[in-house]
Every structure is written in structure tokens, then in C-alpha cells.
Design an enzyme around this catalytic site. Sequence first.
Site, PDB file in Angstrom:
ATOM      1  N   ASP A  87       0.086   1.033 -12.646  1.00  0.00           N
ATOM      2  CA  ASP A  87       0.852   1.694 -11.599  1.00  0.00           C
ATOM      3  C   ASP A  87       0.768   3.196 -11.840  1.00  0.00           C
ATOM      4  OD1 ASP A  87       3.340   0.070  -9.749  1.00  0.00           O
ATOM      5  OD2 ASP A  87       2.805   2.172  -9.458  1.00  0.00           O
ATOM      6  N   HIS A  91       0.350  -5.412   2.093  1.00  0.00           N
ATOM      7  CA  HIS A  91       1.107  -5.408   3.358  1.00  0.00           C
ATOM      8  C   HIS A  91       1.758  -4.054   3.640  1.00  0.00           C
ATOM      9  CE1 HIS A  91       5.472  -6.392   1.860  1.00  0.00           C
ATOM     10  NE2 HIS A  91       4.841  -5.592   1.038  1.00  0.00           N
TER      11      HIS A  91
END
Length: 931
Positions: A254, A304
Site C-alpha cells: 500500500d 471497483h
Amino acid sequence: MAASTGLSTVLKEIVQVCREVESHLATESHLDSGEGAPGKNTFPIGLEGPRKQLANAAAQLSQLVTDPREYLEQLSANHGSIAYTDLANRASVPESQLKSVLRMTAAHGFLAEVTPLEISHSPTSALIATNPSFYDWARWLTNYSVPSAYHFADATQKWGRTEVKNETAFNIAMNVEVPFFGYLKENAKMNSMFSSYMRNVASSEATSFKHMISGFDWGGLTPGSKVIDVGGSGGHGSRALASAFPGLNFVVQDLPDTIENAKAALNTDESKLHADRVRFMSHDFFTPQPVVDGDIYFLRMIIHDWPDETAITILAHLRDALKKPGARIVIMDTILPQPGTVSLLQERQLRVRDLTMMQVFNAKEREYDTWKALVEKVGLRIIHVEQPEGSNMGLLELGLADATDLKAGGNARLVFNGNMKTPSVNLNINGASTINEFAHGSTPETFAVNGIHTTDKARPNGDTTHSGQASIPNGVSARISTRPMYARDVLPVLIIGAGISGLCLAQYLHKHAIPFVVFERDPSSEHRPQGYRLKLEADAAAALRESLTAEVYSAFEASCAESAIGETDFDPISGACIKSRAGGGLAGAQGLRASYTVDRTVFRRILMTGISDKIYFGREITRYDICEDNVQSYVVATFKDGATAEGRFLVGADGTRSAIRKQLVPEHKFLDTGATCIYGKTVMTPELLARYPARALRWMTVVADRAPLIQSILIGESPLTLLSEPIRFSRDEPTASLPEDYVYWVLIGRRELFTDATNTSASSTGHGVNSDKAYNTESAQASAAQSLALTEEWHPSLRSLFELQDVSQASTMRVVSAPPKLPVWPSNSCVTLLGDAVHAMSPCGGVGANVALRDAAELGKVFASTAASNEEDAIQSVGGKASDQHDMAQQIASFEGELRKRAFGGIMRSFVGSKAMFGQRTFEELDVAEL
């Protein structure tokens, strides 16, 4: 008329489920009376399924009877406070207005009016008042989600179709120019609220990590495989996977700030778990992927958030990292269903998620076809899609478009494990999921429910079905659509149980290109400890050679441990070696012959090679029905969740508690031998090698504790016996994934020796831990503690075996056995039994696995011969005519006759060992075991 019919159907369903719920609650007294602490869960866990069914039916009923003019009124805000006169004074609002608002919320179940003068919490409002994360979730919806939704039409009118991140309904609602995440970074209060909102979302059933764990075959990966958790935030998902699959390693990626926060969290005890297998790396997924030796690149709730153009950039970097043979990308995100194909409540949740993505991110949830088109633009293709039951997200497994398919057949398969409905339904119980017909032929894509392919193209000459009725337990009527007249052997053989015998049969069918599917009740292949050895004799090895492909059989041989034949006996108190003998007659014509020693976990993994896509976990069968039409007989299996599967034949390989045996041969009862055993393993660490007797590490070792006990007066002499054996592996095969060398051991004795603290409700069989027994950490710890208590007076050198054991692998079981003479039941052309399901035996003979493997190979020959005899005429397949069915029944009768002979020999051999090791009584003296 249609509305009336729908209303009648829904009302009947509600009445039926209500009766079931009320009956359960009347006997269990679970339902709260309504008094007491607000927020108490009023439904027990056991009623979760009926509760969801009832809630869904109620939602359907509400939709049927709601006038369209009333609908918007129902969508007005469900918010409020918690009191009346005092509350009005505290809130400085008029009491009359407050009362109107609160009574509106009470009418929707948000609050409860206990008297005309008082308002109190309902479970919903109490949850918001007492749970900070849920409170922030509600605030987030009120302060951000609802305003964004309100301005969705304004954004559409202003910008039209756009994917620009700062041209959203959120930008209008908040009157800001920056995209959502930019605004979030600048607003600490909003950031904190959003974090709580996400924690609440993550804790919900629909986004639970359990769906991530069960939705992909993590257990099928080679031990040591590397999983790259792309955009993995604090690594919570990777740690959950690391707990469930101890053989895998994880890299959490990340942005730098997120990774630093995650590393800081490692100071907590919880976060330190699996720290050696979960490491962190700073990485921006909009840049090239630095790790190119990963096995799985995992993205959960990532794609998404981004429109197609941006998502293509993310996926392209991962595509370029797929350097390792077999490397794949796994995406866990929402896969929007077609309208009406999931329950109404689940579809509502998914549609709200879709709109939220549009309103806040200018992104979208994608349907399967949209996902397919997206990944194809990047040079990827969908290999497999799984939709776990109860999850708002599915898992898409991706590979390179020009790579050889990782799954048999090369076709993408869409698998739904929830309450899905499909156009081609063979059996549907009140809307429960249906496992449809096995597709034959080759199509570019086949869609399936619960893993069984279905497509209209699978029906030759078009759809010429007609309907019939089948009787299902508890009064539920099931519609069965009988198929057109085509070959029966396009239907699969349904194998119930993914144990040794079931998997061996599956390999035999796979080798001979006979369609099959395996259903296993365990949620995963690593659900219970199985890390101990099996002894396979020459006959079992021959059965494997007949059943496995040459490649898989070679892998089996390469995985075998180094065997040394002999026996050494020790005195438990002094620790002295009493006797020792190399060979001991075991290598000759008597006893154990030409044995192979295998680790059961490794062996089972090898037996799954090449067929893992046809094995479905978390499927517990409850019954089967043999059905007939004008052409053929076939079998329909019904599972605990209401799903069904249709096949040409049903094989019960589902262990000692076999539901198939109980239905097929209800008079066949297993016997309680009166013994209990504890299985375990102890890794050969330097400490064990220093403490444990060297002579006990050469071959099989026996320690018989015959210390007199007060029980001896009542039950006769009752020895406690330790049987152990060193398991060493050759490291000459670099491709073989083998465990560390260890000592396999089992403590066995009469049940009276074992304390009530031990979990003895499971059953032991001749080839290891019984698959019927669920495993948990508490029971493993209790088993390990029991082994130490039983050997407390033993010599320290021998006791070191238990002191240094792998506690997670300890398990305690009751020893049961079938009677040596199995009953004779009427054979049929659709159902039979294998292995422990029909002839469980004591482990003291060491032959249970041998007999089960021979069963599997012999049954495989029956299927292969019938398939060959029908090859010339595919239309008149096995069972297609009465004569064919009669022939199949005769072959099954012959197979079962030979099975009874094998069972008799194995059970009697086990009896000899049981008599010596714990003094088993004759079979006539044993009680029936309650299973």
C-alpha cells in the site's frame, strides 16, 4: 391475477417458515420476550437460515402490497432520538413535533413506544447508540451518503456521462473541487468517520473475511507460495488468510503512510501473529509491480473504486508481473447479478453499492460481462469466478489470455454458492439454490451453479423438458424438470466426501474422462489437523497405480517417507528399551508387506492434483432421491443449505457419520469399541533429538503402560498404549512440497482412562483422523493436555514426545468399527458406499486406508467398463434402458460383494491389534455407536 398468485405464494412461504421458527423457539426457548436489555439478538444462530428466508419473504410481501404512491414516503429518513417530554426539553424542540417524528420512526422499527408517554430503544437504535463504529456508520450515511444521493440527478445534468473523479454528486453535495479521497485526506474528522464506516462495513456478514477464505482454493497452492496483497491496507486480510493457511507467505502493499501505520500496529499482540509470514512493502499500484515472483496477486475491494481507464492501468502492471509459471491475479469485488437472480434483499444491497460508487467516485460495480470485457482489454482472461453464499463480493481468477488454462477444459466457469436462480433449473426447493445439469460438449464459456456446468446448449435438440414431482423431507415439494432423451453419462458421478477413498475414485474417473464432481462438508481442505502418516501396503499402491495418471503416481512415490521396518518396545516408567527387532516378520509373507509411508496431508494434496476445480467444500449432504423418467434413472442429492445436485450415480464416501449409509442401509450400525485415542505429531527439532531415545527414532516404537488402576477391578486389565514412528522425507525431489521430519504418534486405551475434559465425540477410523469431526484450537489444546496427563508418570525421555508436540495437530477420538460381517442390502444402479462410510475399522490394524483405496479402484473399474460398453451408442448410455440399469445394478452388486470380503479381512485384522492394544471385547459384546 399474477399479483394475486405471487401474493398467495409469498404468504404460504411466510406461514411455513413461521411455523418452523415457532416450533424451534418453543422447544429451545430462545426468543427474547421483548423485555430486558435493548439490542439483544432475538434469533439464535441455528435459525439464521430461516430468519433470512423469512426476512426476504417479508420484503417481497411488502413490495407486492405497497402502492407506488406510498413508496417514496417509505424512503423518508429513518432517523430520530430516544425519548418524549424530557427529551423535548433536552433537545429544545416542541414536544408535539418530536412525538410525530419519533412515532414515525417507531412505525418503521427504529424506536419503540412502550407507553403513549414513553419512547425507548429498539435493537436497531440501541446498536447505533452503543456501538461507536455503527454510530459513525449512521453519521456517514446521514452526512455524506444521503446528500450525495440527493445530488446525483444534479451531477448527471451538469456533467452527463463522465469518469472524472471530481465531477461527482459528492462534489456538488460537499461543494468541493477535489476528488473524494483528496477531500478525505484534508478533513481529519471526516477521515476518522470514514475509517469507522469502513470498519463497520468490513465487520458485516456480506463482507466478512470468511468469504475471502472460502471463496478461493488457497489450500491448493503449493506450500511456500507467495501472495501479493495489492492495496492491502493494514494487512488484516492477509493475516486472516495466514491464520487459515499456514503454508502461505504474504506481501502487503500500500502507500507509504498506510504501510507505516500498519507497521506501527505490529506492536499489538494480535498484529504480531504470523509476522514471519506477512511482510509489508510500500507500493503505488499505478506504478510497475516490483514483485515478479508472486504466485497470486490479490486485490480485494480495489478495482471497483476506479473507472475502466484507471482500472486498466492497475491491471496492466499486474499482468506484466505474471512471470512465474502458473501465477494468477485474484480480484475480490462485487459482481452485479442480473435482476431477479439473487434474493431481493441481497440485490437491494448490491444496487445501493452500485449507485454509491457512481455518486462518490464516478466508478461502478460491474456485471460479469463488464468484468470480462475489462480484463480482456489488458490481455487477461477469466479462468474461474466464485460467488460465496452471503457475500456481496465474488472472486475472479485471472490468467494471461495467451497462457495455457490452469483449469481443466479451458472454459471460464461462473459459480454461485448463494440462493441463485438460473434459466435451466432441474430441482428447486422454494427458491433455494440449484445445482444444475453437467454440461457436455465444448462451449466458449459455461456458467454453473455451485460448480456444476449448465448451459442451454447442453440440451440436444432444444429444450424438451417436462415437469414431475419429487417428495422431499419435511413436507417441502420440489419441482423436478426431467431432461430430454440424451446420454445419461453426460451427467456427473457425484462423490460425497473428499477423503482418501473419494479422491482416489475421483482420480480414476478423471483418468478415464468420466464426468464427476466431489462434494465435501468441511469448509476447506485444511479445516482439521491431518499431518500424520499412513501405511500403504502393496495392494493399496497397486490401487493407486490403477487410479492415478503416471505423473500423479510419480508425485505420490516421490512424496513417500523413508521406511524402516522393525519394532522397539520401551518400558514407560524406567524408559528402558525392553526389546527391539529389525524386520520383525513384517517384511515377509506375514504382516505389513511392501509398505509405503505417506504424510496424510501431502497425500491428500497429491490426490487433488488436476481435479481441484471439481472439488467443492462446505457442502453437507442431507439426503438423496432416485428419480426416473421415460428414459433413465438418475439421482438428486440435496444439501444442508437447500442446494441440489443431479448426477448419473451417487457414491457415499462421507465417513463414519455417512448420511448416504443411513439412508441406503439404515440397519447398518457401527459399534463402539470402548476405546479412545489421541493422535499427534512432534517435529524432530534439535531439542527432541537430544531428549527422546535415539532407539525410538529408527522405526515403529511401542510403549505399553499396564500400571494397575482401580478401574482394572471393574473392567479388567486396561493398557494404555503408545504407538509412534519417525517420519523422514527424502529431500532429493526439489519439486516436492514436504513437511519437516516428525514423529507420528497415537495414544490409545479404554475410554475409562480418559477424562471428561477430552473431546471424545468424534470417531476414529483405520486411516487417521475422522473427517466427521470439526476441529478447533480449544479441542486441540485439550487433547494435548490429556496426553500429558495420561503420561505424567512416564520417564522424562519418553514424555518429551508429548511436551514438545505440535499442539495444533492433537486430536482425540472415539474408536468405532463396523461389524466384520456387513449386511447385504439390495443393490441398485444409482448409489453405493466406499471406505469408512461402509466399513470403518479400528486404527490398530493399520489397514483402513488400504481397504478404502482398493474400494475406490474397483468401483472406478465399474464406471470405466460401463462407459466403454456404451461408447458406440452415446444415446443409449449407462442406465438409459431398463436392461442397462439392470446390468449396472448387477455390476454394483458384484462390487459390493467383493467389498464385503475386503471389509471382513480388514476389520478382523484390526480386531487383533485392538485386542492387544486396549483389550477390545468381541464384536457381539459391543454396543451400537451413536453417530
